[in-house]
Design an enzyme around this catalytic site. Sequence first.
Site, mmCIF file in Angstrom:
data_model
loop_
_atom_site.group_PDB
_atom_site.id
_atom_site.type_symbol
_atom_site.label_atom_id
_atom_site.label_comp_id
_atom_site.label_asym_id
_atom_site.label_seq_id
_atom_site.Cartn_x
_atom_site.Cartn_y
_atom_site.Cartn_z
ATOM 1 N N SER A 687 6.346 -0.677 -10.324
ATOM 2 C CA SER A 687 6.547 0.472 -8.740
ATOM 3 C C SER A 687 7.673 1.323 -9.459
ATOM 4 O O SER A 687 7.803 2.456 -9.575
ATOM 5 C CB SER A 687 6.926 -0.383 -7.988
ATOM 6 O OG SER A 687 6.678 -0.297 -6.828
ATOM 7 N N ASP A 773 -4.364 1.316 -3.747
ATOM 8 C CA ASP A 773 -2.794 1.424 -3.428
ATOM 9 C C ASP A 773 -2.025 2.203 -2.804
ATOM 10 O O ASP A 773 -2.141 2.839 -2.451
ATOM 11 C CB ASP A 773 -1.879 1.487 -4.979
ATOM 12 C CG ASP A 773 -0.306 0.230 -5.009
ATOM 13 O OD1 ASP A 773 -0.285 0.653 -3.748
ATOM 14 O OD2 ASP A 773 -0.202 0.603 -5.671
ATOM 15 N N HIS A 810 -2.054 -2.081 -4.851
ATOM 16 C CA HIS A 810 -0.129 -2.341 -5.212
ATOM 17 C C HIS A 810 -0.220 -3.930 -6.255
ATOM 18 O O HIS A 810 0.000 -3.088 -7.264
ATOM 19 C CB HIS A 810 0.445 -2.241 -4.343
ATOM 20 C CG HIS A 810 1.644 -1.678 -4.917
ATOM 21 N ND1 HIS A 810 2.298 -0.790 -5.494
ATOM 22 C CD2 HIS A 810 3.352 -2.972 -4.873
ATOM 23 C CE1 HIS A 810 3.666 -0.738 -6.251
ATOM 24 N NE2 HIS A 810 4.115 -1.721 -5.947
#
Length: 839
Positions: A687, A773, A810
């Site tokens: 991320s 996501d 995600h």
Amino acid sequence: MIFLFVKCVNVSIVKSFILLSCVSFLTRGSSRRCVAVTASAFQSLPFASAISRPHRHDKVSSTTFTGSTCLSSNTKLDSTTSTMVESPPIPHREEDRVIYAGAAPDGWDPKIPRQANDSDEALLTPPIAIPDPYGWMRDDKRENKEVLDHLNAENAYSKSVIKHLEGLQDELYKELLSSIQETDYTAPRPRGDFWYYTRTFEGSSYRSYCRAPKTTEQYATIDWDGNKESPILPGEVAYLDVNELGKDKSYCSVGAVKPSPSQKLIAYSVDFKGDETYEMHVRNLETGEDIVLKAGGGDDKILETSGSLVWGKDDSTLYYMTMDEQHRPYRLYQRRDWQNDTPIDILLKEEPDDMFWAHVFKSLDEKYIFFETASKETSEIFFLPTESETTTSKMECIAARRNKVLYEVEHGHGNWWIWTNVDGSPNMKLMSCAAKPDCAADWQLVTDSKQQPIFDGSLAKALDSVTVLESHVVAQGREGGIPRIWVFKPETKSIQRLEFEEAAHDVGLGAQYEFNANTIAVAYDSLVTPPQTMEISLDCPDSERTILKSKDVPGYEKEKYGCDRLEVMSRDGKTNIPISVVYRKDVMEKVNSGEERVPIHLYGYGSYGSCCEADFDSSRLPLLERGMIYVIAHIRGGGEMGRQWYEEPNGAKFLCKKNTFNDFVDVARFLVSEWTTPDLLSCEGRSAGGMLIGAVINQAPELFRAAILGVPFVDVVGTMIDASIPLTAGEWVEWGNPNEEKYHQYMMEYSPMNNVKTGALYPSCWLTGGLHDPRVAFWEPSKFAATLRHESSNGKDRPICVKMDMSAGHFSASDRYKYYRELAIDYSFLLDQLGLVKK
């Protein structure tokens, strides 16, 4: 307010994944990062205690998380996947396509802001065009055939690249499973008339939420025979089996799970898609009836929420949050008579500012409902007494928002307990005052018996969270870069820090549901010590400790492994960067003797003030057993050394963000000079940590042989100029706004997408993403991979691969077995590129 002790997205990949299915977000913060709950918290969280604003990372939750994605039976690949794909897909480039930074260009939707309402910074005028040749990959609806075909082609190529590693993947998968006890349980914790805990079962993908009657204040030592059919405690009932919820579904992630005040009902939230939009259910624990809540107003549509929910004073009232078009929790509703066909929904509060994310929680003494709204720099909290929740809908403000003043609150003994950076302190100070509205002028520092502030906000120690109990106040924070817990007794004003045998460790408060508790559960582990949950007396915290549960790691021999905490000097010549190192002792002996250089995997994060802890992670064992050393770089941008490690002017935020990347590169150079070589060095981040890796391999591609970029936030400028992309506006107080003159050039200089070096030889890259996501859009890793291939000099021996999960978001696979399969795939690529695969 019950806190999850939140950790960085890393390192506890497997444990954070397992938690993700029950706890999906951090209790605080708004960012793109992935979130993760500490490894040891896995031992002691019977159910999720809070859900908060998503991040472009944190993981985590969970609510931690890793973001690796799926090439499983649920991943949709095109019909070519059964054949070898010799070359990566070559997406077309639209050389004339641009995006604009600065003032709104012609045709821009005036409803979409270009900067924060209260910003005094000048916009770039006229706007500046930024090339975006792969911008056509953006597909907000996830329906464009050309885009989906390209993603399937990426998956087909990646599968072809690692096809020869299928045997290794099976081997790694078995090793990962062998190091966990598949049939297991968490330490039971008391709440009212029951002990609450969770269980996992061999062959089952998800956990079951369980409880047993509490006949005494302490249960006897658990005498469990290890069989899945045997109860952990007498009278055990599984009140929520997530395996049943997830049956025949490609994704299932449970958010909050909250017993009602009578404990006859539970309310829970669940996401069946991976986009972090949650249904809300209420289950009758006596009859088994399960009701999914509808939107109301005669609409049969299922109610869509952020996942955050709270019971009121009794079983008739629920509180929940809804989200706006940008996936931002912003409205708090009270639902009365939820069980009726025509329930009453009352809008209590709404946060109109796109920079602020809202959250609902309840005080541990159950006297107040709180609505907290915050950016990364400013917060504001409103309260509603539960005693008057049916007679008034007016929430009053504790302290009106003040620019760059953060505060959080708990209630106890008629007082607000407030931790805040008011007056510009580098860390949070602990203050209190009578519980009343508009009380900012009354806040006073909490002092000890010598009239010294117990947390004064100075650099000496950092305060992260506070739990107020009937007789004590428990504080969590950091001192000397190590997580700490302090126990304060208001009656005597005595304070004591809990001490543990290992100098470097990870510790956090476990689940705490009872205000009148005289003990606390503490979760503890270290790089070489598996997680354990211990119960500690509040009156005698040094002498009265009981181990409630130790995590069993089959086959693990602690004496074979060692760990160190070292410091590396940054290029600025004055900043020491802590690193945590875990290794097999015989491998480190070879290094220290100068006998040979060894492979190293370097992990980092460095954003949002989130900490990467030196915790235990059994998923590292397959790497350690193959002779690798695992290093965690505690770089600036995290919070390991307090908020000053994160904030300007010497941390890594806004116009000092480059410190994050420079620190990581400096650590890598140290490792190459002392222990390894570039051909044996790999790196990883997820991320916002994926942004780290993207920036690092642009700065020093020659340092690394392989890189894993999990759900990477790599199109920093392209995303941050466009507030129509979820989470963007709230992130302007994290990275800066590239539409503004002040930040534009600085951000352009590190944004990974805009700094790929033409003709450079890059490390082999493994990029992951999730189609659904909402934090880091799927097109970011897709565009970055295409850019790397177009600009770099990499050949087939240094592949750039994208693994896109077509059915998740995600946090990737919610199924723990799928997760281990995916991790085995990631590791197989890594080991192959480092030359560590036996031929």
